[in-house]
Design a protein around this motif. Structure first.
Motif, PDB file in Angstrom:
ATOM      1  N   UNK A  20       0.827  -1.208   0.000  1.00  0.00           N
ATOM      2  CA  UNK A  20       0.000   0.000   0.000  1.00  0.00           C
ATOM      3  C   UNK A  20       0.863   1.261   0.000  1.00  0.00           C
ATOM      4  N   UNK A  21       1.979   1.251   0.734  1.00  0.00           N
ATOM      5  CA  UNK A  21       2.879   2.403   0.751  1.00  0.00           C
ATOM      6  C   UNK A  21       3.522   2.602  -0.616  1.00  0.00           C
ATOM      7  N   UNK A  22       3.910   1.524  -1.247  1.00  0.00           N
ATOM      8  CA  UNK A  22       4.509   1.589  -2.583  1.00  0.00           C
ATOM      9  C   UNK A  22       3.519   2.184  -3.584  1.00  0.00           C
ATOM     10  N   UNK A  23       2.264   1.737  -3.543  1.00  0.00           N
ATOM     11  CA  UNK A  23       1.236   2.255  -4.449  1.00  0.00           C
ATOM     12  C   UNK A  23       0.982   3.743  -4.198  1.00  0.00           C
ATOM     13  N   UNK A  24       0.907   4.132  -2.926  1.00  0.00           N
ATOM     14  CA  UNK A  24       0.650   5.527  -2.577  1.00  0.00           C
ATOM     15  C   UNK A  24       1.799   6.432  -3.032  1.00  0.00           C
ATOM     16  N   UNK A  25       3.039   6.016  -2.773  1.00  0.00           N
ATOM     17  CA  UNK A  25       4.189   6.832  -3.162  1.00  0.00           C
ATOM     18  C   UNK A  25       4.329   6.908  -4.678  1.00  0.00           C
ATOM     19  N   UNK A  26       3.980   5.838  -5.347  1.00  0.00           N
ATOM     20  CA  UNK A  26       4.027   5.836  -6.816  1.00  0.00           C
ATOM     21  C   UNK A  26       3.001   6.822  -7.374  1.00  0.00           C
ATOM     22  N   UNK A  27       1.806   6.814  -6.803  1.00  0.00           N
ATOM     23  CA  UNK A  27       0.762   7.744  -7.246  1.00  0.00           C
ATOM     24  C   UNK A  27       1.185   9.191  -6.983  1.00  0.00           C
ATOM     25  N   UNK A  28       1.823   9.445  -5.829  1.00  0.00           N
ATOM     26  CA  UNK A  28       2.318  10.793  -5.526  1.00  0.00           C
ATOM     27  C   UNK A  28       3.379  11.227  -6.528  1.00  0.00           C
ATOM     28  N   UNK A  29       4.258  10.313  -6.887  1.00  0.00           N
ATOM     29  CA  UNK A  29       5.325  10.632  -7.850  1.00  0.00           C
ATOM     30  C   UNK A  29       4.732  10.939  -9.220  1.00  0.00           C
ATOM     31  N   UNK A  32       3.239  14.363  -9.161  1.00  0.00           N
ATOM     32  CA  UNK A  32       4.277  15.386  -9.184  1.00  0.00           C
ATOM     33  C   UNK A  32       4.850  15.559 -10.588  1.00  0.00           C
ATOM     34  N   UNK A  33       5.080  14.449 -11.284  1.00  0.00           N
ATOM     35  CA  UNK A  33       5.610  14.508 -12.650  1.00  0.00           C
ATOM     36  C   UNK A  33       4.612  15.187 -13.578  1.00  0.00           C
ATOM     37  N   UNK A  34       3.323  14.835 -13.445  1.00  0.00           N
ATOM     38  CA  UNK A  34       2.298  15.467 -14.275  1.00  0.00           C
ATOM     39  C   UNK A  34       2.227  16.966 -14.019  1.00  0.00           C
ATOM     40  N   UNK A  35       2.351  17.348 -12.768  1.00  0.00           N
ATOM     41  CA  UNK A  35       2.329  18.769 -12.412  1.00  0.00           C
ATOM     42  C   UNK A  35       3.515  19.508 -13.039  1.00  0.00           C
ATOM     43  N   UNK A  36       4.683  18.926 -12.954  1.00  0.00           N
ATOM     44  CA  UNK A  36       5.869  19.546 -13.556  1.00  0.00           C
ATOM     45  C   UNK A  36       5.731  19.628 -15.074  1.00  0.00           C
ATOM     46  N   UNK A  37       5.163  18.588 -15.682  1.00  0.00           N
ATOM     47  CA  UNK A  37       4.968  18.611 -17.126  1.00  0.00           C
ATOM     48  C   UNK A  37       4.011  19.730 -17.523  1.00  0.00           C
ATOM     49  N   UNK A  38       2.947  19.918 -16.735  1.00  0.00           N
ATOM     50  CA  UNK A  38       2.007  21.000 -17.006  1.00  0.00           C
ATOM     51  C   UNK A  38       2.677  22.364 -16.829  1.00  0.00           C
ATOM     52  N   UNK A  39       3.478  22.510 -15.769  1.00  0.00           N
ATOM     53  CA  UNK A  39       4.143  23.787 -15.491  1.00  0.00           C
ATOM     54  C   UNK A  39       5.094  24.187 -16.615  1.00  0.00           C
ATOM     55  N   UNK A  40       5.785  23.221 -17.203  1.00  0.00           N
ATOM     56  CA  UNK A  40       6.790  23.520 -18.221  1.00  0.00           C
ATOM     57  C   UNK A  40       6.308  23.227 -19.641  1.00  0.00           C
ATOM     58  N   UNK A  41       5.069  22.809 -19.782  1.00  0.00           N
ATOM     59  CA  UNK A  41       4.516  22.547 -21.107  1.00  0.00           C
ATOM     60  C   UNK A  41       5.172  21.375 -21.815  1.00  0.00           C
TER      61      UNK A  41
END
Length: 98
Positions: A20-29, A32-41
């Motif tokens: 469950x911790x692995x799944x949660x941390x993977x989803x958080x990562x 975060x990657x999607x957010x950075x991709x949106x920020x930088x286009x």
């Protein structure tokens, strides 16, 4: 001291927590990657593009030349066979210096 049954139960509980911790941390990562991709286009294609690396090779000028055949040697690495043979026959290295 714990019995085998208790230890196996503890291991099962730990395996569940790890999963469950692995799944949660993977989803958080991923978020975060999607957010950075949106920020930088950025797009997925931007992530897959690789710029080719240029190999750094520098040619070294020849220091020794066989006048009879035109073969050369930079003075680096092992001596070529033609130079070894000539040196074995009594020639000096200075005779081949360019």
């Amino acid at each position: 001291m714990a019995s085998l049954k208790e230890l196996l139960a503890q291991r099962a509980a730990l395996d569940e927590q790890i999963s469950s911790t692995k799944d949660r941390e993977r989803a958080d990562a991923i978020a975060k990657v999607k957010s950075l991709m949106d920020d930088y286009g950025l797009t997925v294609a931007d992530l897959n593009s690789r710029t080719p690396k240029v190999a750094k090779t520098s040619k070294v000028a020849a220091k020794y030349r066989n006048q009879a055949t035109g073969e050369t040697w930079s003075g680096r690495g092992l001596q070529p066979k033609w130079l070894k043979a000539a040196l074995g026959a009594g020639a000096t290295l200075d005779q081949f210096h360019v």
